[in-house]
Design a protein around this motif. Sequence first.
Motif, mmCIF file in Angstrom:
data_model
loop_
_atom_site.group_PDB
_atom_site.id
_atom_site.type_symbol
_atom_site.label_atom_id
_atom_site.label_comp_id
_atom_site.label_asym_id
_atom_site.label_seq_id
_atom_site.Cartn_x
_atom_site.Cartn_y
_atom_site.Cartn_z
ATOM 1 N N SER A 1 0.804 -1.218 0.000
ATOM 2 C CA SER A 1 0.000 0.000 0.000
ATOM 3 C C SER A 1 0.837 1.267 0.000
ATOM 4 O O SER A 1 0.306 2.347 -0.240
ATOM 5 N N SER A 2 2.159 1.162 0.261
ATOM 6 C CA SER A 2 2.986 2.363 0.231
ATOM 7 C C SER A 2 3.344 2.761 -1.194
ATOM 8 O O SER A 2 3.848 3.854 -1.415
ATOM 9 N N VAL A 3 3.095 1.890 -2.166
ATOM 10 C CA VAL A 3 3.353 2.188 -3.581
ATOM 11 C C VAL A 3 2.007 2.207 -4.288
ATOM 12 O O VAL A 3 1.383 1.163 -4.476
ATOM 13 N N GLN A 4 1.555 3.416 -4.678
ATOM 14 C CA GLN A 4 0.243 3.513 -5.309
ATOM 15 C C GLN A 4 0.291 3.257 -6.810
ATOM 16 O O GLN A 4 -0.706 2.875 -7.395
ATOM 17 N N SER A 5 1.438 3.445 -7.444
ATOM 18 C CA SER A 5 1.506 3.282 -8.890
ATOM 19 C C SER A 5 1.474 1.810 -9.246
ATOM 20 O O SER A 5 2.148 0.990 -8.624
ATOM 21 N N GLY A 6 0.674 1.485 -10.233
ATOM 22 C CA GLY A 6 0.598 0.106 -10.709
ATOM 23 C C GLY A 6 -0.035 -0.840 -9.728
ATOM 24 O O GLY A 6 0.213 -2.045 -9.770
ATOM 25 N N MET A 7 -0.865 -0.320 -8.832
ATOM 26 C CA MET A 7 -1.508 -1.163 -7.821
ATOM 27 C C MET A 7 -2.699 -1.894 -8.444
ATOM 28 O O MET A 7 -3.535 -1.283 -9.084
ATOM 29 N N PRO A 8 -2.770 -3.221 -8.278
ATOM 30 C CA PRO A 8 -3.907 -3.948 -8.838
ATOM 31 C C PRO A 8 -5.161 -3.765 -7.993
ATOM 32 O O PRO A 8 -5.091 -3.293 -6.857
ATOM 33 N N PHE A 9 -6.283 -4.151 -8.532
ATOM 34 C CA PHE A 9 -7.540 -4.081 -7.797
ATOM 35 C C PHE A 9 -7.496 -5.056 -6.632
ATOM 36 O O PHE A 9 -6.770 -6.056 -6.652
ATOM 37 N N SER A 10 -8.253 -4.789 -5.587
ATOM 38 C CA SER A 10 -8.153 -5.554 -4.337
ATOM 39 C C SER A 10 -8.488 -7.029 -4.516
ATOM 40 O O SER A 10 -8.021 -7.861 -3.731
ATOM 41 N N PHE A 11 -9.268 -7.395 -5.525
ATOM 42 C CA PHE A 11 -9.599 -8.808 -5.754
ATOM 43 C C PHE A 11 -8.346 -9.641 -5.987
ATOM 44 O O PHE A 11 -8.269 -10.803 -5.569
ATOM 45 N N TYR A 12 -7.357 -9.067 -6.640
ATOM 46 C CA TYR A 12 -6.169 -9.826 -7.040
ATOM 47 C C TYR A 12 -5.141 -9.964 -5.918
ATOM 48 O O TYR A 12 -4.153 -10.672 -6.093
ATOM 49 N N HIS A 13 -5.355 -9.312 -4.773
ATOM 50 C CA HIS A 13 -4.412 -9.398 -3.657
ATOM 51 C C HIS A 13 -4.393 -10.826 -3.122
ATOM 52 O O HIS A 13 -5.432 -11.388 -2.766
ATOM 53 N N GLY A 14 -3.210 -11.441 -3.087
ATOM 54 C CA GLY A 14 -3.071 -12.808 -2.607
ATOM 55 C C GLY A 14 -3.229 -13.860 -3.672
ATOM 56 O O GLY A 14 -3.145 -15.051 -3.378
ATOM 57 N N ARG A 15 -3.432 -13.464 -4.917
ATOM 58 C CA ARG A 15 -3.622 -14.432 -6.007
ATOM 59 C C ARG A 15 -2.281 -14.749 -6.661
ATOM 60 O O ARG A 15 -1.329 -13.979 -6.590
ATOM 61 N N THR A 16 -2.236 -15.885 -7.320
ATOM 62 C CA THR A 16 -1.047 -16.315 -8.042
ATOM 63 C C THR A 16 -1.357 -16.295 -9.530
ATOM 64 O O THR A 16 -2.427 -16.741 -9.956
ATOM 65 N N GLY A 17 -0.401 -15.780 -10.316
ATOM 66 C CA GLY A 17 -0.581 -15.720 -11.757
ATOM 67 C C GLY A 17 0.693 -16.056 -12.485
ATOM 68 O O GLY A 17 1.739 -16.323 -11.879
ATOM 69 N N ILE A 18 0.610 -16.032 -13.802
ATOM 70 C CA ILE A 18 1.745 -16.361 -14.668
ATOM 71 C C ILE A 18 2.123 -15.114 -15.457
ATOM 72 O O ILE A 18 1.250 -14.431 -16.003
ATOM 73 N N VAL A 19 3.413 -14.828 -15.530
ATOM 74 C CA VAL A 19 3.901 -13.651 -16.242
ATOM 75 C C VAL A 19 3.755 -13.878 -17.744
ATOM 76 O O VAL A 19 4.210 -14.892 -18.274
ATOM 77 N N PHE A 20 3.115 -12.938 -18.448
ATOM 78 C CA PHE A 20 3.008 -13.032 -19.901
ATOM 79 C C PHE A 20 3.697 -11.869 -20.605
ATOM 80 O O PHE A 20 3.890 -11.912 -21.821
ATOM 81 N N ASN A 21 4.105 -10.856 -19.859
ATOM 82 C CA ASN A 21 4.737 -9.696 -20.479
ATOM 83 C C ASN A 21 5.657 -9.038 -19.455
ATOM 84 O O ASN A 21 5.309 -8.943 -18.280
ATOM 85 N N VAL A 22 6.834 -8.603 -19.910
ATOM 86 C CA VAL A 22 7.798 -7.954 -19.022
ATOM 87 C C VAL A 22 8.072 -6.556 -19.550
ATOM 88 O O VAL A 22 8.472 -6.396 -20.702
ATOM 89 N N ASN A 23 7.867 -5.547 -18.700
ATOM 90 C CA ASN A 23 8.166 -4.161 -19.043
ATOM 91 C C ASN A 23 9.227 -3.627 -18.098
ATOM 92 O O ASN A 23 9.756 -4.354 -17.267
ATOM 93 N N ARG A 24 9.516 -2.336 -18.201
ATOM 94 C CA ARG A 24 10.565 -1.732 -17.385
ATOM 95 C C ARG A 24 10.192 -1.733 -15.906
ATOM 96 O O ARG A 24 10.977 -2.144 -15.055
ATOM 97 N N ASN A 25 9.002 -1.259 -15.571
ATOM 98 C CA ASN A 25 8.579 -1.154 -14.175
ATOM 99 C C ASN A 25 7.451 -2.101 -13.812
ATOM 100 O O ASN A 25 7.094 -2.209 -12.642
ATOM 101 N N ALA A 26 6.867 -2.761 -14.775
ATOM 102 C CA ALA A 26 5.677 -3.563 -14.512
ATOM 103 C C ALA A 26 5.757 -4.899 -15.239
ATOM 104 O O ALA A 26 6.545 -5.078 -16.162
ATOM 105 N N LEU A 27 4.917 -5.814 -14.791
ATOM 106 C CA LEU A 27 4.805 -7.124 -15.422
ATOM 107 C C LEU A 27 3.354 -7.360 -15.806
ATOM 108 O O LEU A 27 2.440 -6.971 -15.076
ATOM 109 N N GLY A 28 3.159 -8.014 -16.932
ATOM 110 C CA GLY A 28 1.828 -8.473 -17.295
ATOM 111 C C GLY A 28 1.603 -9.824 -16.657
ATOM 112 O O GLY A 28 2.394 -10.743 -16.845
ATOM 113 N N VAL A 29 0.530 -9.952 -15.885
ATOM 114 C CA VAL A 29 0.247 -11.185 -15.153
ATOM 115 C C VAL A 29 -1.123 -11.699 -15.576
ATOM 116 O O VAL A 29 -2.084 -10.933 -15.681
ATOM 117 N N GLU A 30 -1.190 -13.005 -15.822
ATOM 118 C CA GLU A 30 -2.449 -13.646 -16.201
ATOM 119 C C GLU A 30 -2.982 -14.407 -14.997
ATOM 120 O O GLU A 30 -2.320 -15.305 -14.480
#
Length: 147
Positions: free
Chosen positions: A75-104
């Motif tokens: 919660s101390s980092v507001q940028s790129g924060m996912p919606f609360s539903f996804y907190h605690g979920r596990t996913g697979i990386v499908f895209n890699v960017n400089r500061n963010a990852l695409g997660v499925e």
Amino acid sequence: FGSSSAQDPALADAPFSPEASPFFNMGKLHTLSRGYRSGTRNKFSKYYRTKGMPGTSRYMATFKRGDYVDIVVDSSVQSGMPFSFYHGRTGIVFNVNRNALGVEVTKCIGNRQLRKRIHVNVAHLRKSRCNESFLKRVKDNDQKKRD
């Protein structure tokens, strides 16, 4: 100055009736706010002595496509924060960017499972250990085949 109804002994013993109140038929007086972070007071709170910004090692982790990652919102980092539903979920990386990852991530909606693709800041991700026992078993089996 005549006698008022508040001092009338006949009305003093009468019980309170809500119909006499001017606010009885007004209905709901406020709307329920359902903002983007509603209901996350405890979910996004940080533990004792873990408050503040994340350390640099959190940003130094390398992720590749196909890696399993756990989404843990910081919660101390507001940028790129996912919606609360996804907190605690596990996913697979499908895209890699400089500061963010695409997660499925899979999400159950009604009677079906959808694969949702979201982009999440690296500060909210950590490598998952869900695949460790499987990879260890594969490695042991390959070693047994070689022997």
